[in-house]
Design a protein around this motif. Sequence first.
Motif, PDB file in Angstrom:
ATOM      1  N   THR A 161       0.829  -1.204   0.000  1.00 11.10           N
ATOM      2  CA  THR A 161       0.000   0.000   0.000  1.00 11.10           C
ATOM      3  C   THR A 161       0.863   1.253   0.000  1.00 11.10           C
ATOM      4  N   CYS A 162       1.903   1.275  -0.828  1.00  5.94           N
ATOM      5  CA  CYS A 162       2.763   2.457  -0.921  1.00  5.94           C
ATOM      6  C   CYS A 162       1.909   3.669  -1.282  1.00  5.94           C
ATOM      7  N   THR A 163       2.113   4.769  -0.580  1.00  5.39           N
ATOM      8  CA  THR A 163       1.209   5.908  -0.727  1.00  5.39           C
ATOM      9  C   THR A 163       1.387   6.658  -2.036  1.00  5.39           C
ATOM     10  N   PHE A 164       2.499   6.377  -2.771  1.00  5.14           N
ATOM     11  CA  PHE A 164       2.746   7.086  -4.023  1.00  5.14           C
ATOM     12  C   PHE A 164       2.301   6.287  -5.237  1.00  5.14           C
ATOM     13  N   CYS A 165       1.828   5.049  -5.043  1.00  5.22           N
ATOM     14  CA  CYS A 165       1.723   4.097  -6.145  1.00  5.22           C
ATOM     15  C   CYS A 165       0.276   3.756  -6.484  1.00  5.22           C
ATOM     16  N   ILE A 166      -0.022   3.687  -7.777  1.00  4.42           N
ATOM     17  CA  ILE A 166      -1.349   3.364  -8.279  1.00  4.42           C
ATOM     18  C   ILE A 166      -1.438   1.928  -8.793  1.00  4.42           C
ATOM     19  N   ILE A 167      -0.310   1.184  -8.770  1.00  3.23           N
ATOM     20  CA  ILE A 167      -0.246  -0.130  -9.403  1.00  3.23           C
ATOM     21  C   ILE A 167      -1.297  -1.119  -8.882  1.00  3.23           C
ATOM     22  N   PRO A 168      -1.526  -1.244  -7.565  1.00  8.24           N
ATOM     23  CA  PRO A 168      -2.549  -2.205  -7.132  1.00  8.24           C
ATOM     24  C   PRO A 168      -3.923  -1.945  -7.745  1.00  8.24           C
ATOM     25  N   ALA A 169      -4.255  -0.675  -7.965  1.00 13.22           N
ATOM     26  CA  ALA A 169      -5.543  -0.370  -8.590  1.00 13.22           C
ATOM     27  C   ALA A 169      -5.568  -0.761 -10.063  1.00 13.22           C
ATOM     28  N   LEU A 170      -4.404  -0.742 -10.716  1.00  9.58           N
ATOM     29  CA  LEU A 170      -4.338  -1.043 -12.142  1.00  9.58           C
ATOM     30  C   LEU A 170      -4.095  -2.519 -12.429  1.00  9.58           C
ATOM     31  N   ARG A 171      -3.376  -3.185 -11.539  1.00  7.21           N
ATOM     32  CA  ARG A 171      -2.981  -4.577 -11.775  1.00  7.21           C
ATOM     33  C   ARG A 171      -3.597  -5.561 -10.790  1.00  7.21           C
ATOM     34  N   GLY A 172      -4.263  -5.054  -9.733  1.00  7.83           N
ATOM     35  CA  GLY A 172      -4.912  -5.941  -8.787  1.00  7.83           C
ATOM     36  C   GLY A 172      -3.986  -6.429  -7.698  1.00  7.83           C
ATOM     37  N   MET A 173      -4.517  -7.308  -6.875  1.00  4.10           N
ATOM     38  CA  MET A 173      -3.744  -7.876  -5.777  1.00  4.10           C
ATOM     39  C   MET A 173      -2.799  -8.945  -6.311  1.00  4.10           C
ATOM     40  N   HIS A 174      -1.810  -9.305  -5.491  1.00  2.00           N
ATOM     41  CA  HIS A 174      -0.767 -10.229  -5.912  1.00  2.00           C
ATOM     42  C   HIS A 174      -1.330 -11.616  -6.233  1.00  2.00           C
ATOM     43  N   ARG A 175      -0.923 -12.141  -7.407  1.00  2.00           N
ATOM     44  CA  ARG A 175      -1.374 -13.459  -7.849  1.00  2.00           C
ATOM     45  C   ARG A 175      -0.191 -14.219  -8.436  1.00  2.00           C
ATOM     46  N   SER A 176       0.193 -15.299  -7.805  1.00  2.00           N
ATOM     47  CA  SER A 176       1.342 -16.083  -8.249  1.00  2.00           C
ATOM     48  C   SER A 176       0.931 -17.085  -9.328  1.00  2.00           C
ATOM     49  N   ARG A 177       1.814 -17.264 -10.290  1.00  2.00           N
ATOM     50  CA  ARG A 177       1.613 -18.340 -11.270  1.00  2.00           C
ATOM     51  C   ARG A 177       2.022 -19.668 -10.636  1.00  2.00           C
ATOM     52  N   PRO A 178       1.386 -20.757 -11.015  1.00  2.00           N
ATOM     53  CA  PRO A 178       1.823 -22.055 -10.503  1.00  2.00           C
ATOM     54  C   PRO A 178       3.265 -22.330 -10.917  1.00  2.00           C
ATOM     55  N   PRO A 179       4.072 -22.911 -10.035  1.00  2.00           N
ATOM     56  CA  PRO A 179       5.471 -23.159 -10.384  1.00  2.00           C
ATOM     57  C   PRO A 179       5.630 -24.052 -11.602  1.00  2.00           C
ATOM     58  N   GLU A 180       4.706 -24.993 -11.794  1.00  2.00           N
ATOM     59  CA  GLU A 180       4.786 -25.877 -12.952  1.00  2.00           C
ATOM     60  C   GLU A 180       4.647 -25.085 -14.246  1.00  2.00           C
ATOM     61  N   ALA A 181       3.754 -24.081 -14.247  1.00  2.00           N
ATOM     62  CA  ALA A 181       3.552 -23.268 -15.447  1.00  2.00           C
ATOM     63  C   ALA A 181       4.772 -22.406 -15.743  1.00  2.00           C
ATOM     64  N   ILE A 182       5.391 -21.869 -14.675  1.00  2.00           N
ATOM     65  CA  ILE A 182       6.589 -21.058 -14.858  1.00  2.00           C
ATOM     66  C   ILE A 182       7.720 -21.907 -15.419  1.00  2.00           C
ATOM     67  N   GLU A 183       7.922 -23.086 -14.844  1.00  2.00           N
ATOM     68  CA  GLU A 183       8.989 -23.958 -15.337  1.00  2.00           C
ATOM     69  C   GLU A 183       8.738 -24.379 -16.779  1.00  2.00           C
TER      70      GLU A 183
END
Length: 476
Positions: A161-183
């Motif tokens: 929740t950095c007070t200078f940043c708009i990214i969470p509103a534009l990209r949403g909350m953190h979502r990890s890719r499954p490790p199998e998909a990354i590999e």
Amino acid sequence: MPEAKKIGLVSLGCAKNLIDSELMMGLLKDSGYELTSRKEQADVLIVNTCSFIGPAKEESIDTILEMAQMKDQGNCKALVVAGCLAQRYPQELLDEMPEVDAVLGTSDFPQIVSIVERVLDGQRVKEVGKPAYQYDRDLPRIPAHPGLSAYLKISEGCDHTCTFCIIPALRGMHRSRPPEAIEQEARALVAAGVRELNLIAQDTTAYGMDLDGKRHLADLLRRLDGIEDLAWMRLLYAYPTLVTPDLIEAVASLPRVAKYVDIPLQHASDRVLKAMQRGGNRALYLELVRRFREAVPDIVLRTTFIVGFPGETEEDFEELLDFMRQARFDNVGIFTYSQEEDTPAGERKDQIPEEVKQGRRDRAMALQQKIAFERNQRWVGQTLPVLIESVEDGRVIGRIPGQAPDIDGVTLLHVRRSGRGAEAGAGAQASADTGAAAVLRPQILATVRITGVAGYDLVGDVVPAAEADSIPLRVL
């Protein structure tokens, strides 16, 4: 059979946005569309925009207007605006820019084929939903700049929740890719010839938190370290308060992990850091630097700082300069604060004048230039692997593992034109101190002896193949 419609795409902003562009190009090509780099030939033009700070918004608007001219000067029948600017101002773009035929949000890009079909059918489209797309299925990807280096997105969104940043509103909350998909994607990239992977996310250190409540970046590094033919992978955008001892150990011990970490700190005054809601403090940051360098003495550390944050005093700024002298980062990006609407910092009344912000940036950059030059001296005399990026007009440019693409310095190799390699695109011949030569081409790995420093850049000679075979190389 009717001729395939041609699609042109312009990607702006960060590498994370570039990957979305590459996925859109893959989806369109798989659906029978032809991709073109010539805007005047495109039937549909797509601008994948950035909206992080003011200058990025201005560049996005200027590019949209430039592409809109192709409706009169080229073949363009429809203009699609995608990415962060579309996510942030969808209705404003449609209301104020009649040239725009569709807006597509940051999580809606997988619908690009249907969007193109609809705009070619004469519809005006707004497809901007909640930023929550999960990168958990295979999508075709066409690299914008194919070669030995590629970006690999391991997660999307941000929980900070950095007070200078708009990214969470534009990209949403953190979502990890499954490790199998990354590999799977990493192996496919390496099979296609990639030798350098740059792991990216809004926050790479949060990887896995949404999967089982634990941070698994170190586990992911170990998983990818087993990919044969991968020369090295590089870690970008590590949040300082989430770096674990396990992660430091993985960076130190894994042979295919470049000894390089990008840790955006943003400031070093405790007062400013508290106002930014960064969660860290100066003492913690210095201890983090110490821990990394104790585990990996030659590690390359990069960070970014924001100067001119609302309420930043001259004393706060001097604290930042003093911190830079103590920490001695190899690479630093200095940005002037950009006042953004819909952010707590943007609503503050104690904004800093632009001339003060710019003056502070200039002073910080002057200090960092001196530090970077001194830090680079340690490479002189060492023999390192270099990824060759360009060979043109007798000039060879590459990067060691400690130099990230686009943001850090490069390694310059002295060359002379050879009769055999003088034709355009045929390469160049590099001379070593010994008088031996090695023929170089763009996008190969070479063994290089570093001979000097030129500002932020290194200078080196290619080691002849016969000699290079006997030199054990370290992935920095």
